[in-house]
Motif scaffolding. Sequence first.
Motif, short mmCIF file in Angstrom:
data_model
loop_
_atom_site.label_atom_id
_atom_site.label_comp_id
_atom_site.label_asym_id
_atom_site.label_seq_id
_atom_site.Cartn_x
_atom_site.Cartn_y
_atom_site.Cartn_z
N ILE A 88 0.87 -1.18 0.00
CA ILE A 88 0.00 0.00 0.00
C ILE A 88 0.90 1.23 0.00
O ILE A 88 1.84 1.30 0.80
CB ILE A 88 -0.90 0.01 1.25
N HIS A 89 0.62 2.15 -0.91
CA HIS A 89 1.35 3.43 -0.89
C HIS A 89 0.48 4.42 -0.14
O HIS A 89 -0.63 4.75 -0.58
CB HIS A 89 1.62 3.91 -2.31
N TYR A 90 0.97 4.84 1.01
CA TYR A 90 0.16 5.75 1.83
C TYR A 90 1.09 6.80 2.43
O TYR A 90 2.16 6.46 2.95
CB TYR A 90 -0.55 4.96 2.95
N ASN A 91 0.69 8.06 2.34
CA ASN A 91 1.50 9.15 2.90
C ASN A 91 2.96 9.06 2.46
O ASN A 91 3.88 9.08 3.28
CB ASN A 91 1.45 9.10 4.44
N SER A 92 3.15 8.91 1.16
CA SER A 92 4.48 8.90 0.54
C SER A 92 5.36 7.71 0.95
O SER A 92 6.58 7.77 0.82
CB SER A 92 5.26 10.18 0.86
N PHE A 296 11.22 -0.89 -10.90
CA PHE A 296 10.62 0.34 -10.38
C PHE A 296 10.54 0.31 -8.86
O PHE A 296 10.87 1.26 -8.18
CB PHE A 296 9.22 0.53 -10.99
N MET A 297 10.04 -0.81 -8.32
CA MET A 297 9.95 -0.92 -6.85
C MET A 297 10.40 -2.31 -6.43
O MET A 297 10.24 -3.27 -7.18
CB MET A 297 8.53 -0.61 -6.35
N LYS A 298 10.90 -2.39 -5.23
CA LYS A 298 11.51 -3.65 -4.79
C LYS A 298 10.44 -4.55 -4.17
O LYS A 298 9.65 -4.10 -3.35
CB LYS A 298 12.59 -3.34 -3.75
N ASP A 299 10.40 -5.79 -4.60
CA ASP A 299 9.64 -6.85 -3.92
C ASP A 299 8.12 -6.74 -3.98
O ASP A 299 7.43 -7.62 -3.49
CB ASP A 299 10.03 -6.96 -2.42
N ILE A 300 7.56 -5.66 -4.52
CA ILE A 300 6.10 -5.56 -4.53
C ILE A 300 5.60 -5.81 -5.95
O ILE A 300 6.06 -5.17 -6.90
CB ILE A 300 5.63 -4.15 -4.08
N TYR A 301 4.65 -6.73 -6.07
CA TYR A 301 4.01 -6.97 -7.37
C TYR A 301 2.86 -5.98 -7.55
O TYR A 301 2.77 -5.28 -8.55
CB TYR A 301 3.52 -8.42 -7.41
N TRP A 302 1.99 -5.91 -6.55
CA TRP A 302 0.75 -5.14 -6.68
C TRP A 302 0.73 -4.04 -5.63
O TRP A 302 0.69 -4.33 -4.43
CB TRP A 302 -0.44 -6.08 -6.47
N LEU A 303 0.75 -2.80 -6.06
CA LEU A 303 0.76 -1.69 -5.11
C LEU A 303 -0.55 -0.92 -5.22
O LEU A 303 -0.86 -0.35 -6.27
CB LEU A 303 1.93 -0.75 -5.41
N ASN A 304 -1.33 -0.91 -4.14
CA ASN A 304 -2.53 -0.07 -4.10
C ASN A 304 -2.09 1.35 -3.76
O ASN A 304 -1.35 1.54 -2.80
CB ASN A 304 -3.50 -0.57 -3.03
N VAL A 305 -2.56 2.30 -4.54
CA VAL A 305 -2.16 3.69 -4.29
C VAL A 305 -3.26 4.34 -3.46
O VAL A 305 -4.29 4.76 -3.99
CB VAL A 305 -1.91 4.43 -5.63
N ASN A 306 -3.05 4.39 -2.16
CA ASN A 306 -4.10 4.89 -1.25
C ASN A 306 -3.91 6.37 -0.94
O ASN A 306 -3.95 6.79 0.21
CB ASN A 306 -4.09 4.06 0.04
N ASP A 307 -3.68 7.11 -1.99
CA ASP A 307 -3.52 8.56 -1.86
C ASP A 307 -4.71 9.18 -2.57
O ASP A 307 -4.85 9.04 -3.79
CB ASP A 307 -2.19 8.95 -2.51
N ASN A 309 -5.40 11.91 -3.67
CA ASN A 309 -5.14 12.87 -4.76
C ASN A 309 -4.48 12.24 -5.98
O ASN A 309 -4.17 12.93 -6.95
CB ASN A 309 -4.25 14.01 -4.26
N SER A 310 -4.25 10.93 -5.92
CA SER A 310 -3.56 10.29 -7.04
C SER A 310 -4.51 10.04 -8.21
O SER A 310 -5.69 9.76 -8.00
CB SER A 310 -2.96 8.96 -6.59
N HIS A 311 -3.98 10.13 -9.42
CA HIS A 311 -4.79 9.80 -10.60
C HIS A 311 -4.78 8.31 -10.86
O HIS A 311 -5.51 7.83 -11.72
CB HIS A 311 -4.25 10.52 -11.84
N ILE A 312 -3.87 7.59 -10.20
CA ILE A 312 -3.82 6.15 -10.45
C ILE A 312 -4.18 5.37 -9.18
O ILE A 312 -3.95 5.82 -8.07
CB ILE A 312 -2.47 5.67 -11.03
N LEU A 313 -4.77 4.22 -9.40
CA LEU A 313 -5.27 3.41 -8.28
C LEU A 313 -4.30 2.30 -7.94
O LEU A 313 -4.16 1.90 -6.79
CB LEU A 313 -6.63 2.82 -8.70
N ALA A 314 -3.64 1.77 -8.97
CA ALA A 314 -2.74 0.64 -8.73
C ALA A 314 -1.51 0.74 -9.62
O ALA A 314 -1.59 1.19 -10.76
CB ALA A 314 -3.46 -0.67 -9.02
#
Length: 440
Positions: A88-92, A296-307, A309-314
């Motif tokens: 989960i991407h939350y608060n940067s 792009f990112m280490k070890d994560i396959y699926w990242l939910n973007v829980n921000d 203000n983001s235009h993208i969800l995953a």
Amino acid sequence: MKTKIAIIGGGMSGLSTTYYLSQNPEYQIDLYEKNANFGGLLGLLTVNGVGFEGYYHHLFKSDKDIIGLIHELNIDHKLLYLPSSVGIHYNSKIYSFSTPKDLLHFSPLPLIDRIRLGFVAIYLQKFVTDKNWKKLAQLSAGNWILKYAGRRAYKIIWEPLLKGKFGEHADSISMAWLWSRLYLRSKSRNGANEELVYLDGGFKLLIDKLLEKLRNKQVNLYTNSDIVEIKPSSKQGLTLQVQKGQTLQYDKIIVTTPNPVFAKLCPSLPAEYTEKLAKVKYRGAMVAILQLKKQFMKDIYWLNVNDPNSHILAVVEHTNFVSPNKYSGAHLLYAGAYPAQTDELMTMNKTDLFELIVKELKKINPKFNKSFVDAHWIFRDKFAQPIVDTNYHNYIPPVKTGIDNLYLVNMAQVYPEDRGTNQAVRDGKSIADKIIFGEY
Ligand SMILES: Cc1cc2nc3c(=O)[nH]c(=O)nc-3n(C[C@H](O)[C@H](O)[C@H](O)COP(=O)(O)OP(=O)(O)OC[C@H]3O[C@@H](n4cnc5c(N)ncnc54)[C@H](O)[C@@H]3O)c2cc1C
């Protein structure tokens, strides 16, 4: 004389319906797809010569129907069972969110809320079952989560996901739908860890194999064939018109397009049926695929973007799931969203959209920049996700349309499960069986 059957739409529903019907030599089958290629929402493409999907796809271990089909087609040796990792991407910041241990360490929530959320997950996975889920159908997922998991868990984890997927409809999404997602997903677990399924060679391998089998059975496969009208002709027959102007006669027609397309191409449907078709609303999908020089990112396959203000969800890093070696070393990343059909993400020109995606990705990995990108593609579809609200069960259009020998099989009929390729295969087989055994 063979029974003449037309199938409209060459996505997973149309292809599997055609495949199962083609097992019966009494049928002459024509399959029509408006696009240049079959596959529909899989959005097939190739990267360095290897099949890949325009919209991120994997299977769950519980997807028995499509896995059964893969076995039947003798390509099961290509099935890959691979560990998945969710974040989960939350608060940067990126938090791992794959296992119960990750939940216990999810510091944006106070410990008491993490424990509470753990109990809620156990309840939904163990105590709501195939037999008693209906009690959740009319309940709002948002309200249910608020009540049982609490405000903070709702705001931090669930609200961004529901809003990202359903926008202004987020508050009215059925809890039965959310339960089903969690329930089916739990069946892909192997102890604390999740394993997902993919095909070595991508879904293209499956589609190519299906097409090969259909050709062997003398099915006529038509691409670039936009069907524009279907109407009843004689007592039981149906007339079908292809855009180029040809008018053809069929004994049976099975339509697998989204509801609004079906309503438009068949104005003589009974009013009650057309009303049901119109009640199902859809969200679109926008997915950018980036072929990258490095991870792009280490070890994560699926990242939910829980921000919010983001235009993208995953953000889905496919090559953190399937090795980049399969794609000659290319790293493959999806950035996706489910915008409203009229949202700027659906209409913006592709150059501006790519710039926007790069900006969003930089928020997740500040070191990321355009020089990482070797190639990119944008996929968009207006009918990607039916809005499964608390009344959805009342207006699911039936397979029988009210016009003799005209049937509908599409993802809007999939409920409470989330629509998926497994359900498309299941429903394709179901209608084929009903036709073959004389029920339809
Ligand atoms: C972003 C995203 C991620 C997904 N992830 C997964 C996943 O991980 N796993 C999974 O199993 N499922 C996933 N799905 C869902 C899955 O893709 C769909 O459930 C499935 O592909 C639906 O197949 P379908 O044939 O019912 O519909 P579609 O694929 O929409 O096929 C309908 C076909 O009809 C054609 N058509 C439309 N109008 C006409 C016309 N007038 N004449 C002729 N042809 C016409 C269209 O071009 C299309 O090819 C995902 C979907 C999206 C959008």
